[in-house]
Motif scaffolding. Structure first.
Motif, short mmCIF file in Angstrom:
data_model
loop_
_atom_site.label_atom_id
_atom_site.label_comp_id
_atom_site.label_asym_id
_atom_site.label_seq_id
_atom_site.Cartn_x
_atom_site.Cartn_y
_atom_site.Cartn_z
N UNK A 1 13.45 19.91 -57.15
CA UNK A 1 13.66 18.54 -57.63
C UNK A 1 13.37 18.47 -59.12
N UNK A 2 14.22 17.81 -59.85
CA UNK A 2 13.99 17.59 -61.27
C UNK A 2 12.80 16.67 -61.44
N UNK A 3 11.95 16.98 -62.40
CA UNK A 3 10.76 16.15 -62.61
C UNK A 3 11.17 14.73 -62.94
N UNK A 4 10.58 13.77 -62.27
CA UNK A 4 10.94 12.37 -62.48
C UNK A 4 10.23 11.83 -63.70
N UNK A 5 10.95 11.06 -64.51
CA UNK A 5 10.33 10.41 -65.65
C UNK A 5 9.83 9.04 -65.21
N UNK A 6 8.60 8.71 -65.57
CA UNK A 6 7.98 7.45 -65.15
C UNK A 6 8.21 6.41 -66.22
N UNK A 46 9.21 12.22 -43.27
CA UNK A 46 8.06 11.73 -44.05
C UNK A 46 8.24 11.94 -45.56
N UNK A 47 9.46 11.85 -46.00
CA UNK A 47 9.72 12.00 -47.44
C UNK A 47 9.43 10.68 -48.15
N UNK A 48 8.81 10.76 -49.30
CA UNK A 48 8.49 9.56 -50.08
C UNK A 48 9.77 8.95 -50.66
N UNK A 49 9.86 7.61 -50.65
CA UNK A 49 11.03 6.93 -51.20
C UNK A 49 11.25 7.28 -52.66
N UNK A 50 10.19 7.54 -53.41
CA UNK A 50 10.33 7.86 -54.82
C UNK A 50 10.96 9.23 -55.02
N UNK A 51 11.04 10.05 -53.96
CA UNK A 51 11.64 11.38 -54.05
C UNK A 51 13.09 11.37 -53.60
N UNK A 52 13.65 10.19 -53.40
CA UNK A 52 15.05 10.04 -52.99
C UNK A 52 15.76 9.09 -53.93
N UNK A 53 17.01 9.39 -54.24
CA UNK A 53 17.84 8.43 -54.97
C UNK A 53 18.32 7.39 -53.98
N UNK A 54 17.86 6.16 -54.12
CA UNK A 54 18.25 5.12 -53.15
C UNK A 54 19.68 4.66 -53.34
N UNK A 55 20.33 5.12 -54.42
CA UNK A 55 21.74 4.75 -54.66
C UNK A 55 22.69 5.68 -53.91
N UNK A 57 21.24 8.89 -52.07
CA UNK A 57 20.55 9.76 -51.14
C UNK A 57 20.22 11.12 -51.68
N UNK A 58 20.54 11.39 -52.94
CA UNK A 58 20.26 12.70 -53.53
C UNK A 58 18.76 12.96 -53.61
N UNK A 59 18.38 14.25 -53.50
CA UNK A 59 16.99 14.65 -53.70
C UNK A 59 16.69 14.95 -55.17
N UNK A 60 17.72 15.00 -55.98
CA UNK A 60 17.55 15.35 -57.40
C UNK A 60 17.23 14.09 -58.20
N UNK A 61 16.02 13.60 -58.05
CA UNK A 61 15.61 12.35 -58.69
C UNK A 61 15.33 12.58 -60.17
N UNK A 62 15.91 11.70 -60.99
CA UNK A 62 15.70 11.77 -62.45
C UNK A 62 14.66 10.77 -62.92
N UNK A 63 14.70 9.57 -62.35
CA UNK A 63 13.78 8.52 -62.75
C UNK A 63 13.61 7.54 -61.60
N UNK A 72 16.17 7.37 -58.68
CA UNK A 72 17.59 7.42 -59.06
C UNK A 72 17.87 8.81 -59.63
N UNK A 73 18.99 9.40 -59.21
CA UNK A 73 19.43 10.66 -59.83
C UNK A 73 20.08 10.35 -61.17
N UNK A 74 20.37 11.37 -61.95
CA UNK A 74 20.92 11.17 -63.29
C UNK A 74 22.29 10.49 -63.28
#
Length: 386
Positions: A1-6, A46-55, A57-63, A72-74
């Protein structure tokens, strides 16, 4: 997973052509069906919502998603930035407030809200069949109008307006800082300064001015030669400054660049002091009178590239204007594009024909709709014409 920017809510070209009235405007691609698996990933794996793109479903979360819990993925982030402030002629947002895509949309019926939500997002995140239940309601109030009320996996974020501003300031390619959206209960009627062109009818038809009763909220000036700073400060403060060059069918005894320089001068008088949080917007429109050198000067002075807004329904496509503005979404990529050479041909054709035009204010009218996020508006029946 790409590191998420906060996102911290407290932290600080080329020419596009937009076709007005076209039925062939490009739209963003809808997210894939993998978002239907979001409930399974959260509840079973048991995956955290913050680790999923809710738009999508991708696991490659950008922010993080600025409005709701989740990531959200990029690609979805880019689509969100491009589309969130796009509005249809009915005054509602063009795309889903969650994924900024969607085909069939549910409209919030709070009269002060303009948000829409697609069936796909509502059913995937709020629960299967929720979209049908919403359709059956007489007066549905959306998820952001009743904050902190979780429905399924859909949970509005606290202070989402600050998070939205932070996302735009950090990720948007706009040269301007985004103003924080104003809560509907704090919005005041807009105060407008019009230079050389009057947009009263357009703003009234959009609901920003009450018909016949807001003479003190719009100041119109055709000649600003002797206007000084203390005049503008005495009339203001203003929330929107609009200016334009004369139409091609209007007589003008001054060079086209005069309108630009006078607009820029008055704009400096009307601006709030630096870092003042009060939303302040401006727009300058060229009716294809300025030379290429004048346009380059305008881009340097106004610190942004212009957008060409063209009436796709006009005969021969001969009605167009150039627009410089800091209003959100004026430069969205999800609009029809035509080659740059067409603009030069269009200008020459109009100078030869000198045919009547619908007026710059009519062409740019819908560009003012994002201001509904900042200022009070009155109920009107919006139409595509003014």
């Amino acid at each position: 997973m790409v590191a998420a920017s906060v996102l911290d809510p407290d932290a600080e070209c080329s020419m596009d052509v937009i076709l007005v009235g076209s039925s062939q405007l490009s739209s963003p691609h809808s997210p894939g069906l993998c978002r239907d698996l979001i409930p399974y990933e959260v509840k079973v794996n048991q995956r955290d919502m913050e680790d999923l793109c809710i738009c999508c479903g991708s696991f490659q979360v950008y922010t993080e998603h600025p409005l709701f819990e989740g990531g959200m993925c990029a690609p979805c982030k880019d689509r969100f930035l491009d589309c969130f402030f796009l509005y249809d002629v009915d005054g509602y947002q063009s795309y889903c407030a969650i994924c900024c895509a969607g085909k069939t949309l549910l409209i919030c019926e709070n009269p002060d809200c303009t948000r829409c939500y697609c069936f796909e997002c509502v059913d995937a995140l709020a629960g299967p069949g929720t979209s049908g239940k919403v359709q059956a309601m007489n007066n549905w109030v959306c998820f952001l109008c009743r904050p902190f009320s979780r429905l399924g996996l859909l949970q509005p974020r606290p202070k989402w307006r600050g998070r939205l501003k932070a996302l735009y300031d950090q990720e948007s390619k706009s040269p301007f800082e985004m103003y924080k959206i104003v809560p509907m209960w704090k919005r005041e009627p807009v105060r407008v300064l019009c230079l050389f062109g009057d947009i009263r009818n357009e703003l009234t038809s959009l609901g920003f001015l009450e018909d016949g009763s807001d003479t003190d909220r719009l100041k119109h000036l055709d000649d600003v030669t002797n206007i000084v700073r203390r005049d503008v400060e005495r009339w203001g403060p203003f929330d929107l400054v609009y200016g334009c060059t004369p139409h091609l069918d209007q007589a003008c005894d001054r060079p086209p660049g005069w309108s630009l320089f006078q607009f820029h001068r008055i704009l400096q008088y009307a601006r709030p002091r630096p870092r003042h949080p009060r939303p302040f917007f401006w727009m300058f429109v060229d009716n294809l009178r300025m030379s290429e050198d004048d346009r380059s000067v305008a881009t340097r002075f106004l610190e942004t590239d212009p957008v060409t807004i063209q009436d796709a329904c006009s005969r021969g496509g001969q009605d167009a204007v150039l627009v410089w503005s800091n209003i959100p979404a004026v430069r969205s990529r999800h609009s029809g594009l035509v080659p740059q050479e067409e603009l030069s041909l269009l200008a020459r054709d109009r100078q030869r024909a000198m045919s009547p035009t619908p007026g710059s204010a009519t062409l740019v009218k819908n560009c003012f709709l994002p201001l509904r996020e900042y200022f009070k508006y009155f109920s009107v029946g919006l139409t595509s014409s003014s």
